[in-house]
Design a protein around this motif. Structure first.
Motif, short mmCIF file in Angstrom:
data_model
loop_
_atom_site.label_atom_id
_atom_site.label_comp_id
_atom_site.label_asym_id
_atom_site.label_seq_id
_atom_site.Cartn_x
_atom_site.Cartn_y
_atom_site.Cartn_z
N LEU A 138 0.76 -1.23 0.03
CA LEU A 138 0.08 0.05 -0.02
C LEU A 138 0.75 1.34 -0.08
CD1 LEU A 138 -1.74 -2.26 2.14
CD2 LEU A 138 -3.36 -0.60 1.35
N PHE A 143 -2.90 6.09 0.75
CA PHE A 143 -3.89 5.17 1.78
C PHE A 143 -4.25 6.43 2.64
CE2 PHE A 143 -4.40 3.66 5.80
CZ PHE A 143 -5.31 2.69 5.71
N GLU A 148 -9.95 3.51 1.39
CA GLU A 148 -10.87 2.56 0.67
C GLU A 148 -10.29 2.15 -0.89
OE1 GLU A 148 -12.83 0.27 1.95
OE2 GLU A 148 -12.19 1.51 3.86
N LYS A 151 -7.22 0.43 -0.96
CA LYS A 151 -7.20 -0.76 -0.42
C LYS A 151 -7.80 -1.60 -1.60
CE LYS A 151 -9.15 -0.18 3.38
NZ LYS A 151 -9.91 -0.62 4.70
N LYS A 155 -6.70 -5.02 -3.92
CA LYS A 155 -7.81 -6.29 -3.78
C LYS A 155 -7.89 -6.72 -5.27
CE LYS A 155 -10.15 -5.53 0.27
NZ LYS A 155 -11.57 -5.04 0.87
N ALA A 173 1.92 -4.12 4.19
CA ALA A 173 1.10 -2.90 5.05
C ALA A 173 2.37 -2.19 5.87
CB ALA A 173 -0.15 -3.13 5.65
N VAL A 194 -4.93 -3.41 8.08
CA VAL A 194 -5.07 -3.67 6.77
C VAL A 194 -4.75 -5.13 6.47
CG1 VAL A 194 -4.18 -2.71 4.60
CG2 VAL A 194 -4.67 -1.21 6.54
N LEU A 198 -7.08 -7.81 4.33
CA LEU A 198 -6.76 -8.32 2.85
C LEU A 198 -6.48 -9.92 3.14
CD1 LEU A 198 -4.17 -5.64 1.92
CD2 LEU A 198 -6.36 -6.03 0.93
#
Length: 421
Positions: A138, A143, A148, A151, A155, A173, A194, A198
């Motif tokens: 990240l 971040f 969101e 992240k 994803k 992270a 985080v 994940l």
């Protein structure tokens, strides 16, 4: 080209894999997914190293797994690794690519995985092939500007990687650690929260029957050395935050290295003082207190050869190697000088904004030449066969030395046992 046609051609004449993978990478991108599936049907596929790391979690097995980042000449270099492995009866090694490398080497997950699997097919390597997403990281600034969104970006990359048979993923992270906080648990809070989110996400989407191997990281590589207190704070926070039962299998720690090494003004690499005592202590805590396979060491490829035997001696489960192989390609005497200079000219003309004040030309080139692999991907692949032969023969010697130092020789039988082959 249809999958059945590819399967028929590969069965009749395996040598055409050279033409097919070249065509898939440079001429017909749609062929990548078809070839990817065809190789899978032939039993050449990605595996999760999870069952082996479960063994490590109970007892250190006496060897360290190398995770190798391939930035350029990926097909040829992967073939050299498989040849080395077959010669040594070695079975425990990982091919990986970091989130950042995917961009600057122009190797998206599907391409990277298919090229590696094609190399395994070409060399008749029939043990499990482990492919890993390294530093799925990240960005700190992004971040905190929009958590969101950042992240979700990661994803989406994880989804893409899983579909390409990356069944080993290192979630990073550690960029979110806040050392200004007084309490260590608060320093690690964003990191473990985080990472837990994940991990849960991967468990929701991982393929049926496959337990994806996940890693976490407690200290950003190149920062201060990790401590037992940080490891315990991260793991306790992670376990409390996870919604799914299964979290990570290994933990990356900082013990004195920096990615790519530190280059001096004359272009030489500064000597690194690696803290093996801390590495061993953290590996033992990870294994004995939290049931992990152990600690992972990043940024180690530029270390002196003598250091490599110290990784298994100090119970390090996995070591990440990248820059030394990049340097080997660029600095090999067989590489045509005019080709090397063409890349360096490109870097000086197109990456001027990365030439920080105070950097010598040698330092600038060393820092940026990794980006010459993506911009000149086809040129690297198309190098004269005699040139590549000289480079790769010597490179095999380097891989053999590293594999022997990490005690990988004769691990093939263990891999067959663990994976019921």
């Amino acid at each position: 080209m249809e999958k059945q046609q590819i399967l028929a051609e590969l069965t009749e004449n395996p040598k055409i894999i050279d033409r097919l993978i070249y065509q898939a990478v440079f001429e017909d991108r749609q062929l990548l997914s078809v070839l990817h599936e065809a190789l899978k049907d032939l039993g050449i596929k990605g595996y999760s190293i999870y069952p082996l790391y479960q063994r490590f979690s109970k007892k250190f097995l006496g060897f360290t797994v190398p995770a190798i980042n391939l930035r350029g000449m990926t097909y040829d270099v992967a073939r050299a690794i498989f040849r080395t492995a077959k010669r040594l009866s070695a079975g425990a090694f990982i091919f990986e690519i970091a989130k950042s490398e995917i961009g600057y080497t122009k190797q998206p997950p599907l391409e990277y995985a298919t090229v590696v699997l094609a190399a395994a097919f070409k060399e008749g390597y029939r043990l499990p092939v482990f492919i890993q997403g390294d530093h799925f990281q990240l960005n700190r600034k992004s971040f905190f500007a929009n958590p969101e969104k950042e992240k979700n970006n990661l994803k989406n990359l994880i989804k893409e990687a899983l579909s390409a048979q990356f069944y080993n993923i290192d979630i990073d992270a550690s960029t979110l650690v806040d050392l200004e906080k007084k309490e260590i648990s608060e320093q690690q809070r964003y990191n473990y929260e985080v990472t837990a989110e994940l991990c849960d996400f991967v468990r929701e989407i991982e393929p049926t029957g496959i337990k994806v191997t996940l890693g976490g990281e407690i200290g950003e590589i190149g920062g201060k050395n990790s401590t037992p207190e940080e490891l315990r704070a991260f793991m306790k926070g992670l376990k409390q935050t996870l919604k799914k039962e299964e979290g990570i299998s290994k933990i990356s720690v900082q013990t004195g290295t920096i990615h790519g090494g530190v280059v001096l003004p004359d272009g030489k690499i500064a000597e690194v003082k690696l803290d093996f005592k801390t590495l061993k202590e953290l590996s033992k805590i990870a294994r004995e207190e939290f049931g992990l396979a152990g600690a992972v060491q990043h940024g180690a490829s530029t270390l002196p050869e003598d250091y490599f035997s110290l990784f298994p001696e100090n119970e390090c489960v996995e070591v990440h190697l990248a820059t030394a192989f990049q340097n080997f390609l660029y600095d090999h005497p067989a590489l045509p000088a005019e080709f090397r200079e063409k890349i360096y000219r490109y870097l000086k003309e197109n990456l001027k904004h990365e030439w920080e004040e105070g950097l010598s030309e040698s330092q600038f080139i060393y820092k940026t030449r990794k980006k010459g692999f993506g911009a000149f991907k086809k040129d690297w692949w198309d190098l004269d066969l005699k040139v590549k032969k000289h480079i790769l023969e010597d490179m095999e010697g380097l891989f053999e030395k590293i594999f022997l130092k990490l005690n990988l020789k004769n691990t093939e039988s263990l891999i067959k046992e663990v994976f019921n082959l």
